[in-house]
Design a protein around this motif. Structure first.
Motif, mmCIF file in Angstrom:
data_model
loop_
_atom_site.group_PDB
_atom_site.id
_atom_site.type_symbol
_atom_site.label_atom_id
_atom_site.label_comp_id
_atom_site.label_asym_id
_atom_site.label_seq_id
_atom_site.Cartn_x
_atom_site.Cartn_y
_atom_site.Cartn_z
ATOM 1 N N VAL A 1 6.466 -5.781 1.745
ATOM 2 C CA VAL A 1 6.053 -4.609 2.615
ATOM 3 C C VAL A 1 6.066 -4.288 3.548
ATOM 4 C CG1 VAL A 1 3.960 -3.105 2.834
ATOM 5 C CG2 VAL A 1 4.081 -3.638 0.256
ATOM 6 N N THR A 2 7.045 -3.264 3.898
ATOM 7 C CA THR A 2 7.717 -3.295 5.477
ATOM 8 C C THR A 2 6.793 -2.487 6.128
ATOM 9 O OG1 THR A 2 9.173 -1.883 4.764
ATOM 10 C CG2 THR A 2 9.901 -3.904 4.575
ATOM 11 N N ALA A 3 6.300 -1.403 5.805
ATOM 12 C CA ALA A 3 5.816 -0.152 6.739
ATOM 13 C C ALA A 3 4.428 -1.161 7.347
ATOM 14 C CB ALA A 3 5.299 1.008 6.070
ATOM 15 N N SER A 4 4.243 -0.414 8.484
ATOM 16 C CA SER A 4 2.879 -0.777 9.314
ATOM 17 C C SER A 4 1.743 -0.044 8.821
ATOM 18 C CB SER A 4 3.433 -0.706 10.553
ATOM 19 O OG SER A 4 3.127 0.704 11.230
ATOM 20 N N THR A 5 1.591 0.247 7.991
ATOM 21 C CA THR A 5 0.422 1.461 7.761
ATOM 22 C C THR A 5 0.321 0.694 6.402
ATOM 23 O OG1 THR A 5 1.607 2.810 6.863
ATOM 24 C CG2 THR A 5 0.969 2.696 8.665
ATOM 25 N N GLY A 6 1.169 0.434 5.280
ATOM 26 C CA GLY A 6 1.211 -1.110 4.180
ATOM 27 C C GLY A 6 1.406 0.469 3.634
ATOM 28 N N VAL A 7 1.328 0.567 2.036
ATOM 29 C CA VAL A 7 2.599 1.472 0.733
ATOM 30 C C VAL A 7 1.123 1.764 0.177
ATOM 31 C CG1 VAL A 7 2.838 -0.284 -0.687
ATOM 32 C CG2 VAL A 7 4.223 2.388 -0.521
ATOM 33 N N LYS A 8 1.230 2.903 -0.922
ATOM 34 C CA LYS A 8 0.363 3.490 -1.456
ATOM 35 C C LYS A 8 0.692 2.809 -3.022
ATOM 36 C CE LYS A 8 -2.155 7.436 1.304
ATOM 37 N NZ LYS A 8 -2.229 8.222 1.689
ATOM 38 N N ILE A 9 -0.301 2.695 -3.924
ATOM 39 C CA ILE A 9 0.468 2.613 -5.172
ATOM 40 C C ILE A 9 0.412 3.767 -5.688
ATOM 41 C CG2 ILE A 9 -0.368 1.419 -7.457
ATOM 42 C CD1 ILE A 9 -1.386 -0.845 -5.296
ATOM 43 N N ARG A 10 1.121 4.449 -6.009
ATOM 44 C CA ARG A 10 1.140 5.825 -7.268
ATOM 45 C C ARG A 10 1.028 5.681 -8.470
ATOM 46 N NH1 ARG A 10 0.073 9.827 -3.476
ATOM 47 N NH2 ARG A 10 0.805 9.746 -1.380
ATOM 48 N N SER A 11 0.605 6.877 -9.550
ATOM 49 C CA SER A 11 0.678 6.422 -10.843
ATOM 50 C C SER A 11 2.146 6.908 -11.534
ATOM 51 C CB SER A 11 -0.659 7.698 -11.618
ATOM 52 O OG SER A 11 -0.103 8.438 -10.937
ATOM 53 N N ARG A 12 3.070 7.910 -10.462
ATOM 54 C CA ARG A 12 3.744 7.827 -11.058
ATOM 55 C C ARG A 12 5.002 7.700 -10.146
ATOM 56 N NH1 ARG A 12 2.963 13.283 -13.216
ATOM 57 N NH2 ARG A 12 4.459 13.743 -12.148
ATOM 58 N N ALA A 13 6.043 7.606 -9.788
ATOM 59 C CA ALA A 13 7.617 7.927 -8.841
ATOM 60 C C ALA A 13 7.395 8.860 -8.583
ATOM 61 C CB ALA A 13 8.891 7.631 -9.714
ATOM 62 N N THR A 14 6.119 10.140 -7.705
ATOM 63 C CA THR A 14 6.324 10.625 -6.863
ATOM 64 C C THR A 14 5.499 10.435 -6.225
ATOM 65 O OG1 THR A 14 6.028 12.888 -6.784
ATOM 66 C CG2 THR A 14 5.433 11.639 -8.568
ATOM 67 N N THR A 15 5.029 10.760 -4.417
ATOM 68 C CA THR A 15 3.959 10.862 -4.100
ATOM 69 C C THR A 15 3.124 12.067 -4.654
ATOM 70 O OG1 THR A 15 5.005 12.476 -2.067
ATOM 71 C CG2 THR A 15 5.270 10.100 -1.733
ATOM 72 N N TYR A 16 3.409 13.382 -5.044
ATOM 73 C CA TYR A 16 2.466 14.258 -6.030
ATOM 74 C C TYR A 16 1.409 13.593 -7.156
ATOM 75 C CZ TYR A 16 5.731 17.468 -3.111
ATOM 76 O OH TYR A 16 6.360 17.646 -2.796
ATOM 77 N N SER A 17 1.754 12.381 -7.320
ATOM 78 C CA SER A 17 1.226 11.440 -8.160
ATOM 79 C C SER A 17 -0.600 10.893 -7.758
ATOM 80 C CB SER A 17 1.405 10.441 -8.839
ATOM 81 O OG SER A 17 1.954 9.492 -8.661
ATOM 82 N N GLY A 18 -1.386 10.958 -8.239
ATOM 83 C CA GLY A 18 -2.543 10.083 -7.851
ATOM 84 C C GLY A 18 -2.474 8.570 -7.684
ATOM 85 N N VAL A 19 -2.902 8.671 -6.134
ATOM 86 C CA VAL A 19 -3.247 7.670 -5.697
ATOM 87 C C VAL A 19 -4.341 6.238 -6.347
ATOM 88 C CG1 VAL A 19 -3.446 5.756 -3.412
ATOM 89 C CG2 VAL A 19 -2.463 7.859 -3.745
#
Length: 127
Positions: free
Chosen positions: A57-75
């Protein structure tokens, strides 16, 4: 004469023991580099696909795990910055800051955007 035979025998046994210890240490180090995937078939175990691939993970704030390959899906959760994560494969998904590749997680369900994860191994495309 008996003393020199005992000394030679002791040195031979000691050298053999050190040689075996060194081989065991090398095997252990190699096993830590690539971990076989649980449930891999014999055919998969012989190829590169039978081993876990990793990303960081390279983002300083971390990265969210999503249920699908889109930011519109659940975390489903998240990984902290610098975390080493196990990946299975990649797909095209929603574009995130110019990157539309997403990685499927290996040891749990979910996806993370490749925009914030640097692959440490070759990650194959999902089939």
């Amino acid at each position: 004469m008996l003393s020199s035979v005992k000394t030679a025998l002791a040195l031979t046994v000691g050298g053999l023991a050190l040689g075996l210890l060194g081989a065991a240490t090398s095997a252990t180090a190699a096993d830590q580099i690539r971990t076989p995937v649980a449930g891999a078939t014999a055919d998969q175990a012989s190829g590169a696909a039978a081993y876990t691939k990793y990303g960081r993970v390279t983002a300083s704030t971390g990265v969210k795990i999503r249920s699908r390959a889109t930011t519109y899906s659940g975390v489903l959760g998240s990984f902290y910055s610098g975390a080493k994560i196990a990946l299975v494969c990649k797909v095209y998904g929603q574009d995130v800051d110019g990157n539309n590749i997403w990685y499927k997680l290996d040891h749990r369900s979910g996806w993370v955007t490749a925009r914030y994860v640097k692959n440490l191994d070759y990650i194959p495309w999902c089939r």
